[in-house]
Motif scaffolding. Sequence first.
Motif, PDB file in Angstrom:
ATOM      1  N   ALA A  68       8.661  19.788   2.006  1.00 16.25           N
ATOM      2  CA  ALA A  68       9.719  18.717   1.418  1.00 16.25           C
ATOM      3  C   ALA A  68      10.258  18.930   0.078  1.00 16.25           C
ATOM      4  O   ALA A  68      11.422  18.601  -0.317  1.00 16.25           O
ATOM      5  N   HIS A  69       9.506  19.386  -0.627  1.00 14.33           N
ATOM      6  CA  HIS A  69       9.654  19.578  -2.119  1.00 14.33           C
ATOM      7  C   HIS A  69      10.616  20.741  -2.311  1.00 14.33           C
ATOM      8  O   HIS A  69      11.721  20.693  -2.921  1.00 14.33           O
ATOM      9  N   VAL A  70      10.403  21.650  -1.661  1.00 14.82           N
ATOM     10  CA  VAL A  70      11.347  23.170  -1.764  1.00 14.82           C
ATOM     11  C   VAL A  70      12.772  22.484  -1.219  1.00 14.82           C
ATOM     12  O   VAL A  70      13.783  22.887  -1.706  1.00 14.82           O
ATOM     13  N   LEU A  71      12.836  21.883  -0.030  1.00 14.55           N
ATOM     14  CA  LEU A  71      13.953  21.550   0.637  1.00 14.55           C
ATOM     15  C   LEU A  71      14.751  20.677  -0.185  1.00 14.55           C
ATOM     16  O   LEU A  71      16.062  20.673  -0.217  1.00 14.55           O
ATOM     17  N   ARG A  72      14.119  19.839  -0.919  1.00 12.38           N
ATOM     18  CA  ARG A  72      14.715  18.799  -1.694  1.00 12.38           C
ATOM     19  C   ARG A  72      15.589  19.668  -2.849  1.00 12.38           C
ATOM     20  O   ARG A  72      16.648  19.255  -3.334  1.00 12.38           O
ATOM     21  N   ARG A 229       2.550  21.125  -9.541  1.00 14.64           N
ATOM     22  CA  ARG A 229       1.721  20.136  -9.810  1.00 14.64           C
ATOM     23  C   ARG A 229       1.948  18.890  -8.591  1.00 14.64           C
ATOM     24  O   ARG A 229       2.210  17.578  -8.827  1.00 14.64           O
ATOM     25  N   LEU A 230       2.086  19.418  -7.350  1.00 15.20           N
ATOM     26  CA  LEU A 230       2.566  18.535  -6.002  1.00 15.20           C
ATOM     27  C   LEU A 230       1.093  17.428  -5.834  1.00 15.20           C
ATOM     28  O   LEU A 230       0.114  17.999  -5.737  1.00 15.20           O
ATOM     29  N   ASP A 231       1.488  16.257  -5.288  1.00 16.23           N
ATOM     30  CA  ASP A 231       0.128  15.495  -4.997  1.00 16.23           C
ATOM     31  C   ASP A 231       0.224  15.412  -3.342  1.00 16.23           C
ATOM     32  O   ASP A 231       1.191  15.174  -2.868  1.00 16.23           O
ATOM     33  N   TYR A 232      -0.848  16.042  -2.890  1.00 15.74           N
ATOM     34  CA  TYR A 232      -0.976  15.954  -1.341  1.00 15.74           C
ATOM     35  C   TYR A 232      -2.347  15.682  -1.130  1.00 15.74           C
ATOM     36  O   TYR A 232      -3.404  15.578  -1.942  1.00 15.74           O
ATOM     37  N   PHE A 233      -2.444  15.314   0.111  1.00 12.30           N
ATOM     38  CA  PHE A 233      -3.603  14.946   0.818  1.00 12.30           C
ATOM     39  C   PHE A 233      -4.531  16.104   1.615  1.00 12.30           C
ATOM     40  O   PHE A 233      -3.910  17.005   2.108  1.00 12.30           O
ATOM     41  N   SER A 234      -5.517  16.230   1.045  1.00 13.67           N
ATOM     42  CA  SER A 234      -6.307  17.286   1.445  1.00 13.67           C
ATOM     43  C   SER A 234      -7.671  17.406   2.128  1.00 13.67           C
ATOM     44  O   SER A 234      -8.416  18.394   2.464  1.00 13.67           O
ATOM     45  N   GLU A 235      -7.886  16.294   2.887  1.00 11.88           N
ATOM     46  CA  GLU A 235      -9.073  16.339   3.598  1.00 11.88           C
ATOM     47  C   GLU A 235      -8.736  16.506   4.867  1.00 11.88           C
ATOM     48  O   GLU A 235      -7.572  16.460   5.595  1.00 11.88           O
ATOM     49  N   GLU A 236      -9.835  17.180   5.756  1.00  6.96           N
ATOM     50  CA  GLU A 236      -9.618  17.587   7.134  1.00  6.96           C
ATOM     51  C   GLU A 236      -9.927  16.440   8.026  1.00  6.96           C
ATOM     52  O   GLU A 236     -10.508  15.450   7.959  1.00  6.96           O
ATOM     53  N   CYS A 237      -9.080  16.560   9.159  1.00  5.75           N
ATOM     54  CA  CYS A 237      -9.035  15.618  10.288  1.00  5.75           C
ATOM     55  C   CYS A 237     -10.385  15.442  10.894  1.00  5.75           C
ATOM     56  O   CYS A 237     -11.016  16.472  11.021  1.00  5.75           O
ATOM     57  N   VAL A 238     -10.995  14.096  11.264  1.00  2.00           N
ATOM     58  CA  VAL A 238     -12.300  14.167  11.859  1.00  2.00           C
ATOM     59  C   VAL A 238     -12.355  14.881  12.935  1.00  2.00           C
ATOM     60  O   VAL A 238     -13.395  15.218  13.366  1.00  2.00           O
ATOM     61  N   TYR A 239     -11.331  15.362  13.774  1.00  3.12           N
ATOM     62  CA  TYR A 239     -11.515  15.952  15.038  1.00  3.12           C
ATOM     63  C   TYR A 239     -11.152  17.517  14.856  1.00  3.12           C
ATOM     64  O   TYR A 239     -11.331  18.095  15.750  1.00  3.12           O
ATOM     65  N   ALA A 240     -10.747  17.968  13.706  1.00  3.11           N
ATOM     66  CA  ALA A 240     -10.652  19.276  13.458  1.00  3.11           C
ATOM     67  C   ALA A 240     -11.892  20.321  13.656  1.00  3.11           C
ATOM     68  O   ALA A 240     -11.627  21.441  14.091  1.00  3.11           O
ATOM     69  N   PRO A 241     -13.030  20.021  13.234  1.00  3.96           N
ATOM     70  CA  PRO A 241     -14.053  20.801  13.417  1.00  3.96           C
ATOM     71  C   PRO A 241     -14.216  21.347  14.686  1.00  3.96           C
ATOM     72  O   PRO A 241     -14.819  22.525  14.990  1.00  3.96           O
ATOM     73  N   GLU A 242     -13.719  20.551  15.879  1.00  7.39           N
ATOM     74  CA  GLU A 242     -13.846  21.063  17.242  1.00  7.39           C
ATOM     75  C   GLU A 242     -12.631  21.979  17.526  1.00  7.39           C
ATOM     76  O   GLU A 242     -12.813  22.469  18.816  1.00  7.39           O
ATOM     77  N   ALA A 243     -11.796  22.241  16.741  1.00  7.72           N
ATOM     78  CA  ALA A 243     -10.659  22.905  17.423  1.00  7.72           C
ATOM     79  C   ALA A 243     -11.066  24.457  17.581  1.00  7.72           C
ATOM     80  O   ALA A 243     -11.564  25.120  16.549  1.00  7.72           O
ATOM     81  N   PHE A 244     -10.349  25.057  18.385  1.00  4.36           N
ATOM     82  CA  PHE A 244     -10.306  26.561  18.616  1.00  4.36           C
ATOM     83  C   PHE A 244      -9.635  27.304  17.485  1.00  4.36           C
ATOM     84  O   PHE A 244      -9.968  28.285  17.357  1.00  4.36           O
ATOM     85  N   ARG A 245      -8.699  26.721  16.940  1.00  4.08           N
ATOM     86  CA  ARG A 245      -8.066  27.259  16.056  1.00  4.08           C
ATOM     87  C   ARG A 245      -8.809  27.728  14.770  1.00  4.08           C
ATOM     88  O   ARG A 245      -8.577  28.672  14.157  1.00  4.08           O
ATOM     89  N   GLY A 246      -9.925  26.884  14.472  1.00  2.00           N
ATOM     90  CA  GLY A 246     -10.938  27.401  13.487  1.00  2.00           C
ATOM     91  C   GLY A 246     -11.400  28.922  13.693  1.00  2.00           C
ATOM     92  O   GLY A 246     -11.803  29.501  12.689  1.00  2.00           O
ATOM     93  N   HIS A 247     -11.652  29.209  14.888  1.00  2.00           N
ATOM     94  CA  HIS A 247     -12.299  30.376  15.108  1.00  2.00           C
ATOM     95  C   HIS A 247     -11.142  31.739  14.989  1.00  2.00           C
ATOM     96  O   HIS A 247     -11.194  32.685  14.500  1.00  2.00           O
ATOM     97  N   ALA A 248      -9.878  31.173  15.462  1.00  2.00           N
ATOM     98  CA  ALA A 248      -8.739  32.131  15.170  1.00  2.00           C
ATOM     99  C   ALA A 248      -8.437  32.417  13.291  1.00  2.00           C
ATOM    100  O   ALA A 248      -8.487  33.440  13.003  1.00  2.00           O
TER     101      ALA A 248
END
Length: 346
Positions: A68-72, A229-248
């Motif tokens: 969003a910042h770059v496109l702006r 110095r962008l302000d963003y949210f960096s917590e992991e979703c509560v369901y993320a640790p189950e995801a197959f993507r983590g192995h990839a």
Amino acid sequence: MPAPTCASCHAARAALRRPRSGQALCGPCFCAAFEAEVLHTVVAGRLLPPGAVVAVGASGGKDSTVLAHVLRELAPRLDVALRLVAVDEGIGGYRDEALAAVRRQAARWELPLTVVAYEDLFRGWTMDAVARSTAGTGRGRSCCTFCGVLRRRALEEGARLVGATHIVTGHNADDMAETVLMNFLRGDAARLARGGGLGSRGEGGALPRCRPLQFASQKEVVLYAHFRRLDYFSEECVYAPEAFRGHARDLLKRLEAVRPTAALDLVHSAERLALAPAVRPPRPGACSRCGALASRALCQACALLDGLARGRPRLAIGEREHRGGGDAEGTRGRARAAVEAAAAAL
Ligand code: SF4
């Protein structure tokens, strides 16, 4: 040893070494180069025509924040108008804070923001309700797969609500490489066949989608957010640790340790992949219930909602995950490590 001089302006001290090229740059020159590369991706790929109304899928995370910042920054040159569209999946203790970050961004950058919620769009289903419904069915580890299908639909609905002509998402090169790896590991030839390119042109009435950060590495996305110095949210979703993507993701990290260009190579591999006619996906038609793009009688979202309503959530819809899922190390740790590694490489 003092840091070398910036290889671009030859005036300031370099603050980082670019992870792929090894070029030593100061913060402002790196940010300018990063923006120029995104501009090139958009212009060379003809992703956003002049006059486009662009819905930016905003999650509050680093990728969509940087996008969003770059496109702006680029919007006047591209002659496009931006709208932020955020999706509330209904994940207690996670999405509320992420949406607060999106609201702060919208206010700071004076961009219109629209929030669409699963609960309103999908017969009262929230992601927490889906997780409860799938617990004990053997599908409990597949939250991200269900969520990815609904998320895609929700973003399309939100984009239409704001009158958008195009949708952009913050997928970076690492996300795309992980997706390619997952599709290989699952033997999902049909999805591999769709995996290349910078997005979809909007067949079957769907809005065109693209990924302007597709060639930007995750490390550089983090570095850009750091230097701007962008302000963003960096917590992991509560369901993320189950995801197959983590192995990839873990596999990709190990590949990159011996071949730094592995992620980008995988993205380009997917683009060039040619499949035999027998495994090419069928031509999409329209969902018999909602009219959305579908390769079967029902689109993925309607098939999923049907299964949930009958208490039989199913994955015949195919596998799809939001790229935010599944990393034990966590976004905050990755961000810190990327910034430290780029500075230490000087
Ligand atoms: Fe949805 Fe999974 Fe992303 Fe969480 S990590 S928002 S469940 S896709």
